[in-house]
Write a protein that holds these residues in place. Structure first.
Motif, PDB file in Angstrom:
ATOM      1  N   ASP A 248      19.288  14.248  -6.676  1.00  0.00           N
ATOM      2  CA  ASP A 248      17.936  14.238  -6.112  1.00  0.00           C
ATOM      3  C   ASP A 248      17.011  13.253  -6.826  1.00  0.00           C
ATOM      4  OD1 ASP A 248      17.357  15.487  -8.533  1.00  0.00           O
ATOM      5  OD2 ASP A 248      16.603  17.335  -7.624  1.00  0.00           O
ATOM      6  N   GLY A 249      17.558  12.514  -7.801  1.00  0.00           N
ATOM      7  CA  GLY A 249      16.772  11.522  -8.530  1.00  0.00           C
ATOM      8  C   GLY A 249      16.080  12.046  -9.772  1.00  0.00           C
ATOM      9  N   SER A 250      16.173  13.348 -10.030  1.00  0.00           N
ATOM     10  CA  SER A 250      15.501  13.920 -11.195  1.00  0.00           C
ATOM     11  C   SER A 250      16.269  13.622 -12.481  1.00  0.00           C
ATOM     12  CB  SER A 250      15.319  15.434 -11.020  1.00  0.00           C
ATOM     13  OG  SER A 250      16.580  16.079 -10.988  1.00  0.00           O
ATOM     14  N   ILE A 251      15.514  13.569 -13.588  1.00  0.00           N
ATOM     15  CA  ILE A 251      16.087  13.327 -14.913  1.00  0.00           C
ATOM     16  C   ILE A 251      15.368  14.244 -15.889  1.00  0.00           C
ATOM     17  CG2 ILE A 251      16.436  11.642 -16.760  1.00  0.00           C
ATOM     18  CD1 ILE A 251      16.157   9.428 -14.597  1.00  0.00           C
ATOM     19  N   ASP A 252      16.104  15.131 -16.559  1.00  0.00           N
ATOM     20  CA  ASP A 252      15.509  16.005 -17.554  1.00  0.00           C
ATOM     21  C   ASP A 252      15.069  15.166 -18.752  1.00  0.00           C
ATOM     22  OD1 ASP A 252      15.650  17.937 -20.005  1.00  0.00           O
ATOM     23  OD2 ASP A 252      15.654  19.237 -18.246  1.00  0.00           O
ATOM     24  N   PRO A 253      13.955  15.486 -19.388  1.00  0.00           N
ATOM     25  CA  PRO A 253      13.484  14.685 -20.518  1.00  0.00           C
ATOM     26  C   PRO A 253      14.259  14.891 -21.825  1.00  0.00           C
ATOM     27  CG  PRO A 253      11.964  16.498 -20.111  1.00  0.00           C
ATOM     28  CD  PRO A 253      12.980  16.510 -18.993  1.00  0.00           C
ATOM     29  N   GLU A 254      15.091  15.917 -21.905  1.00  0.00           N
ATOM     30  CA  GLU A 254      15.833  16.209 -23.133  1.00  0.00           C
ATOM     31  C   GLU A 254      17.196  15.532 -23.143  1.00  0.00           C
ATOM     32  OE1 GLU A 254      15.002  17.811 -26.000  1.00  0.00           O
ATOM     33  OE2 GLU A 254      12.984  17.853 -25.137  1.00  0.00           O
ATOM     34  N   ILE A 255      17.519  14.842 -24.224  1.00  0.00           N
ATOM     35  CA  ILE A 255      18.792  14.129 -24.318  1.00  0.00           C
ATOM     36  C   ILE A 255      19.980  15.088 -24.247  1.00  0.00           C
ATOM     37  CG2 ILE A 255      18.854  14.077 -26.837  1.00  0.00           C
ATOM     38  CD1 ILE A 255      20.087  11.228 -26.579  1.00  0.00           C
ATOM     39  N   SER A 256      19.856  16.289 -24.833  1.00  0.00           N
ATOM     40  CA  SER A 256      20.984  17.227 -24.798  1.00  0.00           C
ATOM     41  C   SER A 256      21.275  17.680 -23.369  1.00  0.00           C
ATOM     42  CB  SER A 256      20.719  18.435 -25.699  1.00  0.00           C
ATOM     43  OG  SER A 256      19.568  19.135 -25.265  1.00  0.00           O
ATOM     44  N   VAL A 257      20.247  17.861 -22.554  1.00  0.00           N
ATOM     45  CA  VAL A 257      20.444  18.246 -21.154  1.00  0.00           C
ATOM     46  C   VAL A 257      21.035  17.065 -20.384  1.00  0.00           C
ATOM     47  CG1 VAL A 257      19.297  19.002 -19.030  1.00  0.00           C
ATOM     48  CG2 VAL A 257      18.601  19.961 -21.236  1.00  0.00           C
TER      49      VAL A 257
ATOM     50  N   GLY B  78      21.194  15.137 -30.716  1.00  0.00           N
ATOM     51  CA  GLY B  78      21.436  16.291 -29.852  1.00  0.00           C
ATOM     52  C   GLY B  78      22.548  16.157 -28.843  1.00  0.00           C
ATOM     53  N   TRP B  79      23.083  14.983 -28.639  1.00  0.00           N
ATOM     54  CA  TRP B  79      24.174  14.809 -27.683  1.00  0.00           C
ATOM     55  C   TRP B  79      25.519  15.151 -28.315  1.00  0.00           C
ATOM     56  CZ3 TRP B  79      28.012  11.568 -29.141  1.00  0.00           C
ATOM     57  CH2 TRP B  79      27.717  10.681 -30.168  1.00  0.00           C
ATOM     58  N   GLY B  80      25.663  14.957 -29.623  1.00  0.00           N
ATOM     59  CA  GLY B  80      26.953  15.153 -30.298  1.00  0.00           C
ATOM     60  C   GLY B  80      27.468  16.572 -30.216  1.00  0.00           C
ATOM     61  N   ASP B  81      26.587  17.537 -30.440  1.00  0.00           N
ATOM     62  CA  ASP B  81      27.004  18.942 -30.340  1.00  0.00           C
ATOM     63  C   ASP B  81      27.442  19.268 -28.919  1.00  0.00           C
ATOM     64  OD1 ASP B  81      26.563  19.469 -33.031  1.00  0.00           O
ATOM     65  OD2 ASP B  81      24.511  20.188 -32.690  1.00  0.00           O
ATOM     66  N   ALA B  82      26.705  18.724 -27.944  1.00  0.00           N
ATOM     67  CA  ALA B  82      27.073  18.954 -26.540  1.00  0.00           C
ATOM     68  C   ALA B  82      28.428  18.327 -26.235  1.00  0.00           C
ATOM     69  CB  ALA B  82      25.994  18.389 -25.614  1.00  0.00           C
ATOM     70  N   TRP B  83      28.706  17.140 -26.801  1.00  0.00           N
ATOM     71  CA  TRP B  83      29.999  16.470 -26.591  1.00  0.00           C
ATOM     72  C   TRP B  83      31.134  17.309 -27.172  1.00  0.00           C
ATOM     73  CZ3 TRP B  83      32.516  13.275 -23.713  1.00  0.00           C
ATOM     74  CH2 TRP B  83      33.741  12.750 -24.135  1.00  0.00           C
ATOM     75  N   MET B  84      30.959  17.787 -28.401  1.00  0.00           N
ATOM     76  CA  MET B  84      32.018  18.587 -29.035  1.00  0.00           C
ATOM     77  C   MET B  84      32.245  19.888 -28.280  1.00  0.00           C
ATOM     78  SD  MET B  84      31.565  17.797 -33.094  1.00  0.00           S
ATOM     79  CE  MET B  84      29.863  18.311 -33.159  1.00  0.00           C
ATOM     80  N   GLU B  85      31.173  20.514 -27.831  1.00  0.00           N
ATOM     81  CA  GLU B  85      31.294  21.749 -27.038  1.00  0.00           C
ATOM     82  C   GLU B  85      32.083  21.476 -25.755  1.00  0.00           C
ATOM     83  OE1 GLU B  85      28.068  23.914 -24.313  1.00  0.00           O
ATOM     84  OE2 GLU B  85      27.586  24.006 -26.455  1.00  0.00           O
TER      85      GLU B  85
ATOM     86  N   LEU C 110      17.957   8.636 -21.395  1.00  0.00           N
ATOM     87  CA  LEU C 110      18.080   8.481 -22.843  1.00  0.00           C
ATOM     88  C   LEU C 110      19.530   8.371 -23.283  1.00  0.00           C
ATOM     89  CD1 LEU C 110      15.561  11.281 -23.866  1.00  0.00           C
ATOM     90  CD2 LEU C 110      15.119   8.807 -23.702  1.00  0.00           C
ATOM     91  N   TYR C 111      20.469   8.716 -22.394  1.00  0.00           N
ATOM     92  CA  TYR C 111      21.873   8.831 -22.783  1.00  0.00           C
ATOM     93  C   TYR C 111      22.772   8.431 -21.617  1.00  0.00           C
ATOM     94  CZ  TYR C 111      26.284  10.945 -24.179  1.00  0.00           C
ATOM     95  OH  TYR C 111      27.594  11.152 -24.496  1.00  0.00           O
ATOM     96  N   GLU C 112      23.861   7.732 -21.961  1.00  0.00           N
ATOM     97  CA  GLU C 112      24.889   7.374 -20.982  1.00  0.00           C
ATOM     98  C   GLU C 112      26.224   7.441 -21.701  1.00  0.00           C
ATOM     99  OE1 GLU C 112      25.942   3.737 -17.885  1.00  0.00           O
ATOM    100  OE2 GLU C 112      23.896   4.014 -18.622  1.00  0.00           O
TER     101      GLU C 112
END
Length: 153
Positions: A51-60, A108-115, A142-144
């Protein structure tokens, strides 16, 4: 004029359950590398929603990117366990001064990646590269994450 697809050539396409990209690229490409193996390359996946939305939090954003990676790999007949290399792109200056002080690996992306990899790939940790960038395709991203996988028959 339509041409017949050669099974020995790379085949690129867009899975139906992943946001449609601009016409300049496809989300998934399978490349035969041996009669019984395929190289799977994915476009960089982000937190951009259909829908074009982007959450402002990098972990999300990261978790949404991993969901898209999962969907792309599944469409190619693979799983995250087949990943052989990963590239993480993180915007260096997000506008959040506190987070921008942190090293890229601590945002904040690293923990999400390991999970994600613990759950979907039995803790598999393929080689990766972390790259700080000035910006990504959309201003709020913020992340790709870009992955390469190999599927052997």
């Amino acid at each position: 004029m339509a041409t017949k697809k050669d099974a020995s050539e790379p085949q690129a396409w867009n899975p139906p359950n992943v946001p449609l990209p601009p016409p300049t690229y496809s989300q998934v490409c399978i490349t035969p590398i041996h009669p019984s193996s395929k190289l799977i390359t994915l476009a960089g996946q982000t937190g951009l929603q259909s829908d074009g939305s982007i959450d402002p939090e990098i972990s999300v954003q990261a978790r949404k990117a991993y969901e898209a990676i999962q969907n792309c790999l599944k469409a190619a007949g693979a799983t995250p366990r087949h990943i052989v290399h990963v590239r993480h792109y993180i915007v260096k200056e997000s506008g959040n001064l506190e987070k921008d002080k942190l090293d890229l690996v601590d945002r904040g992306w690293g923990d999400a990646w390991m999970e994600f990899m613990d759950k979907e790939a039995d803790g598999h940790r393929p080689p990766d590269t972390v790259v700080g960038v000035a910006s990504l395709a959309k201003a709020k991203l913020l992340y790709e994450c870009e992955v390469t996988a190999v599927l052997s028959a």
